[in-house]
Design a protein around this motif. Sequence first.
Motif, PDB file in Angstrom:
ATOM      1  N   GLY A 196       5.171 -36.163  -5.231  1.00 49.66           N
ATOM      2  CA  GLY A 196       5.196 -36.916  -6.486  1.00 49.66           C
ATOM      3  C   GLY A 196       5.192 -36.019  -7.711  1.00 49.66           C
ATOM      4  N   CYS A 197       4.771 -36.605  -8.822  1.00 49.03           N
ATOM      5  CA  CYS A 197       4.791 -35.886 -10.106  1.00 49.03           C
ATOM      6  C   CYS A 197       3.761 -34.761 -10.131  1.00 49.03           C
ATOM      7  CB  CYS A 197       4.455 -36.843 -11.239  1.00 49.03           C
ATOM      8  SG  CYS A 197       5.629 -38.202 -11.421  1.00 49.03           S
ATOM      9  N   VAL A 198       4.112 -33.699 -10.826  1.00 44.48           N
ATOM     10  CA  VAL A 198       3.165 -32.629 -11.132  1.00 44.48           C
ATOM     11  C   VAL A 198       2.219 -33.160 -12.206  1.00 44.48           C
ATOM     12  CG1 VAL A 198       3.029 -30.411 -12.344  1.00 44.48           C
ATOM     13  CG2 VAL A 198       4.701 -30.740 -10.500  1.00 44.48           C
ATOM     14  N   THR A 199       0.903 -33.116 -11.959  1.00 42.67           N
ATOM     15  CA  THR A 199      -0.047 -33.730 -12.904  1.00 42.67           C
ATOM     16  C   THR A 199      -1.062 -32.740 -13.445  1.00 42.67           C
ATOM     17  OG1 THR A 199      -1.484 -34.346 -11.064  1.00 42.67           O
ATOM     18  CG2 THR A 199       0.096 -36.013 -11.821  1.00 42.67           C
ATOM     19  N   GLN A 200      -0.935 -31.469 -13.026  1.00 41.89           N
ATOM     20  CA  GLN A 200      -1.891 -30.478 -13.523  1.00 41.89           C
ATOM     21  C   GLN A 200      -1.180 -29.211 -13.925  1.00 41.89           C
ATOM     22  OE1 GLN A 200      -4.781 -30.154 -10.377  1.00 41.89           O
ATOM     23  NE2 GLN A 200      -5.950 -31.889 -11.173  1.00 41.89           N
ATOM     24  N   GLY A 201      -1.874 -28.380 -14.709  1.00 39.64           N
ATOM     25  CA  GLY A 201      -1.310 -27.094 -15.107  1.00 39.64           C
ATOM     26  C   GLY A 201      -0.404 -27.232 -16.322  1.00 39.64           C
ATOM     27  N   PRO A 202       0.163 -26.101 -16.778  1.00 42.52           N
ATOM     28  CA  PRO A 202       0.899 -26.060 -18.054  1.00 42.52           C
ATOM     29  C   PRO A 202       2.107 -26.996 -18.113  1.00 42.52           C
ATOM     30  CG  PRO A 202       0.463 -23.839 -17.227  1.00 42.52           C
ATOM     31  CD  PRO A 202       0.020 -24.782 -16.151  1.00 42.52           C
ATOM     32  N   PHE A 203       2.665 -27.380 -16.961  1.00 39.60           N
ATOM     33  CA  PHE A 203       3.891 -28.188 -16.992  1.00 39.60           C
ATOM     34  C   PHE A 203       3.658 -29.639 -16.572  1.00 39.60           C
ATOM     35  CE2 PHE A 203       5.213 -23.891 -17.365  1.00 39.60           C
ATOM     36  CZ  PHE A 203       6.259 -23.961 -18.284  1.00 39.60           C
ATOM     37  N   LYS A 204       2.400 -30.089 -16.674  1.00 36.74           N
ATOM     38  CA  LYS A 204       2.105 -31.475 -16.279  1.00 36.74           C
ATOM     39  C   LYS A 204       2.842 -32.492 -17.149  1.00 36.74           C
ATOM     40  CE  LYS A 204      -2.373 -31.604 -18.701  1.00 36.74           C
ATOM     41  NZ  LYS A 204      -1.982 -32.276 -19.944  1.00 36.74           N
ATOM     42  N   GLN A 225      24.787 -42.179 -16.361  1.00 34.08           N
ATOM     43  CA  GLN A 225      26.184 -41.755 -16.217  1.00 34.08           C
ATOM     44  C   GLN A 225      26.399 -41.116 -14.853  1.00 34.08           C
ATOM     45  OE1 GLN A 225      27.362 -39.181 -19.438  1.00 34.08           O
ATOM     46  NE2 GLN A 225      26.372 -40.487 -20.962  1.00 34.08           N
ATOM     47  N   ALA A 226      27.567 -41.366 -14.269  1.00 33.28           N
ATOM     48  CA  ALA A 226      27.846 -40.847 -12.935  1.00 33.28           C
ATOM     49  C   ALA A 226      27.820 -39.316 -12.899  1.00 33.28           C
ATOM     50  CB  ALA A 226      29.200 -41.352 -12.450  1.00 33.28           C
ATOM     51  N   ASN A 227      28.151 -38.674 -14.009  1.00 33.10           N
ATOM     52  CA  ASN A 227      28.165 -37.198 -14.028  1.00 33.10           C
ATOM     53  C   ASN A 227      26.775 -36.593 -14.240  1.00 33.10           C
ATOM     54  OD1 ASN A 227      27.635 -37.615 -16.728  1.00 33.10           O
ATOM     55  ND2 ASN A 227      29.629 -36.893 -17.460  1.00 33.10           N
ATOM     56  N   GLY A 228      25.750 -37.440 -14.373  1.00 35.50           N
ATOM     57  CA  GLY A 228      24.381 -36.943 -14.487  1.00 35.50           C
ATOM     58  C   GLY A 228      23.998 -36.451 -15.871  1.00 35.50           C
ATOM     59  N   LEU A 229      24.884 -36.598 -16.857  1.00 33.62           N
ATOM     60  CA  LEU A 229      24.626 -36.025 -18.184  1.00 33.62           C
ATOM     61  C   LEU A 229      24.010 -37.029 -19.159  1.00 33.62           C
ATOM     62  CD1 LEU A 229      27.852 -33.828 -18.545  1.00 33.62           C
ATOM     63  CD2 LEU A 229      25.557 -33.120 -17.828  1.00 33.62           C
ATOM     64  N   GLY A 230      23.758 -38.253 -18.690  1.00 31.54           N
ATOM     65  CA  GLY A 230      23.089 -39.246 -19.534  1.00 31.54           C
ATOM     66  C   GLY A 230      21.590 -38.956 -19.630  1.00 31.54           C
ATOM     67  N   TYR A 231      20.911 -39.725 -20.484  1.00 29.52           N
ATOM     68  CA  TYR A 231      19.477 -39.500 -20.723  1.00 29.52           C
ATOM     69  C   TYR A 231      18.655 -40.297 -19.721  1.00 29.52           C
ATOM     70  CZ  TYR A 231      15.103 -39.120 -23.403  1.00 29.52           C
ATOM     71  OH  TYR A 231      13.810 -38.860 -23.807  1.00 29.52           O
ATOM     72  N   ASN A 232      17.832 -39.595 -18.963  1.00 36.11           N
ATOM     73  CA  ASN A 232      17.084 -40.223 -17.871  1.00 36.11           C
ATOM     74  C   ASN A 232      15.698 -39.586 -17.755  1.00 36.11           C
ATOM     75  OD1 ASN A 232      16.559 -41.761 -15.592  1.00 36.11           O
ATOM     76  ND2 ASN A 232      17.626 -40.380 -14.185  1.00 36.11           N
ATOM     77  N   PRO A 233      14.828 -39.809 -18.767  1.00 38.87           N
ATOM     78  CA  PRO A 233      13.544 -39.099 -18.799  1.00 38.87           C
ATOM     79  C   PRO A 233      12.636 -39.498 -17.644  1.00 38.87           C
ATOM     80  CG  PRO A 233      13.604 -40.812 -20.487  1.00 38.87           C
ATOM     81  CD  PRO A 233      14.973 -40.764 -19.883  1.00 38.87           C
ATOM     82  N   ARG A 234      12.008 -38.486 -17.026  1.00 42.05           N
ATOM     83  CA  ARG A 234      11.099 -38.748 -15.902  1.00 42.05           C
ATOM     84  C   ARG A 234      10.266 -37.496 -15.639  1.00 42.05           C
ATOM     85  NH1 ARG A 234      16.130 -37.336 -14.530  1.00 42.05           N
ATOM     86  NH2 ARG A 234      16.534 -36.156 -12.628  1.00 42.05           N
ATOM     87  N   CYS A 235       9.333 -37.628 -14.730  1.00 38.05           N
ATOM     88  CA  CYS A 235       8.414 -36.509 -14.501  1.00 38.05           C
ATOM     89  C   CYS A 235       9.067 -35.409 -13.679  1.00 38.05           C
ATOM     90  CB  CYS A 235       7.164 -37.017 -13.764  1.00 38.05           C
ATOM     91  SG  CYS A 235       7.440 -37.282 -11.991  1.00 38.05           S
ATOM     92  N   LEU A 236       8.396 -34.250 -13.688  1.00 37.85           N
ATOM     93  CA  LEU A 236       8.760 -33.139 -12.806  1.00 37.85           C
ATOM     94  C   LEU A 236       8.026 -33.358 -11.483  1.00 37.85           C
ATOM     95  CD1 LEU A 236       9.797 -30.181 -12.254  1.00 37.85           C
ATOM     96  CD2 LEU A 236       7.671 -29.390 -13.319  1.00 37.85           C
TER      97      LEU A 236
END
Length: 380
Positions: A196-204, A225-236
Motif C-alpha cells: 500500500g501507500c508509503v505513510t512514514q519518512g520524508p516521502f510520506k 488519458q490512454a497515454n498516461g500523461l493526464g493528471y491522476n494524483p495518488r499516493c506513492l
Amino acid sequence: MKFTKIAASLLLTAGAIQSLEIDSLLAQSLETLDAQNITAKRDNAQCHLGNVSVRREWGTLSKAEKLNYISAVQCLGKKPALTPAAIAEGAKTRYDDFVVTHIIQTRTIHFTGNFLSWHRYFVWSYEQALRNECGYKGAHPYYNWAKYPDPRKSPLFDGSETSLSGDGVFIPGRNDTCVPTAENCLVRLKPANGGGCVTQGPFKDWKLHLGPVQTVWPGIPPNPQANGLGYNPRCLSRELSPQAAMNASDNDIVSLILGNRDIKSFQDHMQNVVAGDLGLHGAGHYMIAGDANGDLFNSPSDPAFFMHHSMIDLVWWVWQTLDLKTRQNAIAGTITFMNLNPSRDATLDDILSVGYAGPPNIPIRNAMSTMAGPFCYIYL
Ligand SMILES: *[C@@H]1O[C@H](CO)[C@@H](O)[C@H](O)[C@H]1NC(C)=O
Ligand SMILES: *[C@@H]1O[C@H](CO)[C@@H](O)[C@H](O)[C@H]1NC(C)=O
Ligand SMILES: *[C@@H]1O[C@H](CO)[C@@H](O)[C@H](O)[C@H]1NC(C)=O
Ligand SMILES: *[C@@H]1O[C@H](CO)[C@@H](O)[C@H](O)[C@H]1NC(C)=O
Ligand SMILES: [Cu+2]
C-alpha cells in the motif's frame, strides 16, 4: 593510487554486510583509471581524477549529505513544471518533467541500442537539476542492491528521516505478482509486508501525478488519458521485496560483468526477464515495486528510480572500464523496443533527448564516457 586508497577505506566503513566481489571490481576500475591518469576533454573543460565528481553508495553518505539530497528532491517536487499542459496535463512539478520524458520515450529507450546511454544521460540531467535548481551539493548517490539482501533494512529504505521512506503499509490477502505479465508469468513474486501507500519518512506525502500506463500493481485508478500523461494524483506505494532482491545479488552482478564480453549479450542479460530470473534491471525495480516501480513507463515517479538507475550505470561503467579499448564505444541493438517493430541498428550519432527535463540533445557518442562529453564523474 589516491582513489584506490579511498576506495579501500570506504569499503571498510560502508556498513557492508560482507566484502563483495562487485566492490573489488569497482576498486579495480578505479585503479585502471588511476594508472592511466585519464584526462578527457569535456565540452568546455578538462576532466581528470583530480577534479572528477565521485558518486557514492547511499549508505556511505553522511547524515547531512543525505538530508541535503532529500530536501533537493522535495524541492524539485514543489517547483512548477516546464512541460506545457498541452503536452502533459498531469505535469505539475519540475520533478514531473522527468517522469513525462520517460513515459513519452519508453518504447524507444528500453530493449534498444540506447538503453544504457539514454538512462546515463537521464540520471545526469536529474543530478544537474538537483544541483543547479535545488541546492544539492553532492554527486548523485547510488543504491548497491547486493549490499542489502533485505532492502527494508537498507539505509535507503529503512523508513528513517535519512531514507527515501520505506515500505508501503501492509495490504493482506493479495495475489502473487506475475512478471512481466499475468499471461506470461516468468517470475512469480509472493506478496511481502507492504503493497500500500508509503505513510512514514520524508516521502510520506509524495504524490504521483502521472500514469499508470502498464503497471502490474492492482487497484490503481486508470489515468484519464490512454497515454498516461493526464493528471491522476495518488499516493506513492511500495512493496520492498527480499525475493526480488535475490536476482540482484553480488553473484548476479559479477556474473553479468564477467560473463558477457560483447555489449549485446551484456545489455540483453541485464534487461531480459527469463523463467525464474528478473535480471538486474528488473530485480532493482521489483524489489521496490508498487504502482510506480511496477510500471516500465511511470517508474521515475518514485524517486528511488534514480538510485537504482545510478547502480545500473555503475555496472555498465565497471564493464566498460575493464576493457576501455574495445568497450568504451561499443553499441548494439536497434531503435525500437525489442525490435518488435523491426528497425535499423542504433548508432553513436543517434540523438539522446531528455525533453523538458532540461539539458540539450547530445549524440550517444558523447555519453559513452563518464569523463567526457557533458560528464565528469566516476563511481566509488
Ligand atoms: C594527471 O593528469 C593531470 C591533468 O593532466 C595532471 O595535472 C596530474 O599531474 C597528473 N597526475 C599524475 C600522477 O601524473
Ligand atoms: C578540472 O581541472 C582543469 C584544469 O586541470 C580545468 O580546466 C577544468 O575546468 C576542471 N574541471 C572541472 C569539472 O572542475
Ligand atoms: C486474485 O486473482 C484472481 C484471479 O485472477 C482474481 O479473481 C482476484 O480478484 C484476485 N484477488 C485480488 C485480491 O486481487
Ligand atoms: C532469482 O530469484 C529466484 C527467487 O525468486 C531464485 O529462485 C533464483 O535462483 C534467482 N535467480 C538468479 C539467477 O539469481
Ligand atoms: Cu527506463
